[in-house]
Design a protein around this motif. Structure first.
Motif, PDB file in Angstrom:
ATOM      1  N   PHE A   1       0.143  -0.129   0.000  1.00  9.47           N
ATOM      2  CA  PHE A   1       0.000   0.000   0.000  1.00  9.47           C
ATOM      3  C   PHE A   1       0.297   0.268   0.000  1.00  9.47           C
ATOM      4  O   PHE A   1       0.685  -0.238   0.037  1.00  9.47           O
ATOM      5  CB  PHE A   1      -0.157  -0.585   0.073  1.00  9.47           C
ATOM      6  CG  PHE A   1      -0.241  -0.512   0.120  1.00  9.47           C
ATOM      7  CD1 PHE A   1      -0.341  -0.487   0.604  1.00  9.47           C
ATOM      8  CD2 PHE A   1      -0.480  -0.658   0.112  1.00  9.47           C
ATOM      9  CE1 PHE A   1      -0.810  -0.856   0.568  1.00  9.47           C
ATOM     10  CE2 PHE A   1      -0.386  -0.429  -0.002  1.00  9.47           C
ATOM     11  CZ  PHE A   1      -0.785  -0.744   0.675  1.00  9.47           C
TER      12      PHE A   1
ATOM     13  N   LEU B   1       3.649   3.245  -0.418  1.00  9.23           N
ATOM     14  CA  LEU B   1       3.977   2.455   0.719  1.00  9.23           C
ATOM     15  C   LEU B   1       5.471   2.249   0.783  1.00  9.23           C
ATOM     16  O   LEU B   1       6.136   2.104  -0.222  1.00  9.23           O
ATOM     17  CB  LEU B   1       3.282   1.106   0.577  1.00  9.23           C
ATOM     18  CG  LEU B   1       1.791   1.168   0.348  1.00  9.23           C
ATOM     19  CD1 LEU B   1       1.224  -0.189   0.010  1.00  9.23           C
ATOM     20  CD2 LEU B   1       1.032   1.745   1.461  1.00  9.23           C
TER      21      LEU B   1
ATOM     22  N   SER C   1       1.855  -4.643  -1.795  1.00 13.86           N
ATOM     23  CA  SER C   1       3.061  -3.878  -1.509  1.00 13.86           C
ATOM     24  C   SER C   1       4.219  -4.504  -2.267  1.00 13.86           C
ATOM     25  O   SER C   1       4.309  -5.736  -2.370  1.00 13.86           O
ATOM     26  CB  SER C   1       3.356  -3.889  -0.004  1.00 13.86           C
ATOM     27  OG  SER C   1       4.618  -3.326   0.277  1.00 13.86           O
TER      28      SER C   1
ATOM     29  N   THR D   1      -1.177  -1.603   5.302  1.00 12.04           N
ATOM     30  CA  THR D   1      -0.239  -0.597   4.832  1.00 12.04           C
ATOM     31  C   THR D   1       1.138  -0.844   5.413  1.00 12.04           C
ATOM     32  O   THR D   1       1.262  -1.292   6.556  1.00 12.04           O
ATOM     33  CB  THR D   1      -0.709   0.826   5.189  1.00 12.04           C
ATOM     34  OG1 THR D   1       0.220   1.786   4.683  1.00 12.04           O
ATOM     35  CG2 THR D   1      -0.842   1.015   6.690  1.00 12.04           C
TER      36      THR D   1
ATOM     37  N   THR E   1      -3.945   3.893   5.615  1.00 10.87           N
ATOM     38  CA  THR E   1      -2.667   4.284   5.047  1.00 10.87           C
ATOM     39  C   THR E   1      -1.849   5.027   6.082  1.00 10.87           C
ATOM     40  O   THR E   1      -2.372   5.489   7.099  1.00 10.87           O
ATOM     41  CB  THR E   1      -2.858   5.162   3.788  1.00 10.87           C
ATOM     42  OG1 THR E   1      -1.617   5.272   3.094  1.00 10.87           O
ATOM     43  CG2 THR E   1      -3.354   6.550   4.137  1.00 10.87           C
TER      44      THR E   1
END
Length: 294
Positions: free
Chosen positions: A21, A25, A52, A90, A141
């Motif tokens: 994310f 990320l 990710s 996240t 997030t």
């Protein structure tokens, strides 16, 4: 929690990526040995809630209904023993530290919903942080030094324990942020919302496309300013000013479930999209996509 809108239902989840994310990320490192168990091929994983990618190793992590999987190779490998339906996921500025939310599954002793949970060992184990039994953060997030999340209400936290509830009433499908920036993007049915102060205040983005999935690209050598967005029909848009204006690129075939991006120090923009048929990648800024494992 507010009733789910069709915008939520059409994507099976509401997070980033995932993302962003995402969401986007921070990179992930290969910490510890993942638990190998019978699992589908990476191309067959579905109900993906977040993605990710480690900029250095290109390790692909997928947050799914059945837990966190390493999908870098053809055979996806489950990262932890316990199963948690990771509705929100996240990474952070620390390579092995992740935040997530969702529901406990087989082998998990966490309450339902799990609230905000944290892993400090790259997803091998998870511990509760706050709002256990209260919140299922479908959108989640990290932005700057804050966490921005949605569980029916938009909330922000600087420590993961004490939360401030926003007065905003929009319902985000995805929250896209970066630890290296205070910009957050929220995708909604009525258009993109944008914050420049880690979710404290928000403004609608004029003339933005109707974006369902968004991510702020991880940058290896500068503050992130490139964002990517994907319409419900798979059309990809790229922003070079952190979501203020957008230009169309290519199109992702199939049903998208999560996206993330990395901007290389060469300026090359790589985009990964988890779809119901597998992970696709673009190495030309979203113009064309191919299977990531090809």
């Amino acid at each position: 929690m507010q009733p789910r809108t069709s915008f939520f239902r059409s994507r099976r989840f509401a997070v980033v990526s995932l993302f962003v994310f995402p969401l986007v990320l921070a990179g992930c490192s290969n910490a510890g040995s993942p638990t190998v168990e019978p699992s589908p091929k990476a191309a067959a994983l579905n109900h993906v809630h977040g993605i990710s990618v480690d900029p250095a190793s290109s390790r692909i992590l997928l947050a799914t209904h059945d837990g966190l999987f390493d999908a870098t190779a053809d055979q996806a490998v489950k990262v932890s023993d316990s199963t948690i339906d990771l509705m929100g996921f996240t990474t952070t500025s620390e390579p092995d530290v992740f935040f997530a939310s969702g529901h406990p599954g087989p082998g998990s002793s966490l309450p339902n919903p799990v609230g905000l949970i944290q892993s400090t060992d790259a997803g091998n184990t998870w511990e509760p942080v706050s709002r256990t039994g209260e919140s299922d953060f479908h959108a989640l997030t990290v932005s700057g030094n804050s966490i921005v999340a949605f569980d029916g209400q938009l909330r922000t936290s600087t420590d993961g324990k004490t939360w401030t509830t926003s007065m905003e009433t929009f319902v985000p499908a995805v929250l896209a942020g970066s630890p290296a920036s205070t910009v957050v993007l929220a995708t909604t049915e009525k258009g993109l919302q944008r914050s420049t102060d880690s979710g404290t205040t928000w403004q609608a983005v004029p003339q933005s496309p109707i974006i369902q999935f968004a991510a702020i690209a991880t940058s290896t050598d500068k503050a992130p300013t490139t964002a990517i967005g994907v319409e419900p029909n798979g059309t990809v848009h790229v922003s070079l000013n952190a979501g203020t204006t957008w230009a169309p690129a290519g199109k992702i075939e199939g049903q998208v479930e999560a996206v993330t991006a990395v901007e290389r120090d060469t300026g090359e923009l790589n985009i990964w999209a988890a779809t119901t048929t597998g992970v696709q990648v673009s190495t030309d800024g979203g113009v064309t996509f191919r299977p990531a494992l090809s």
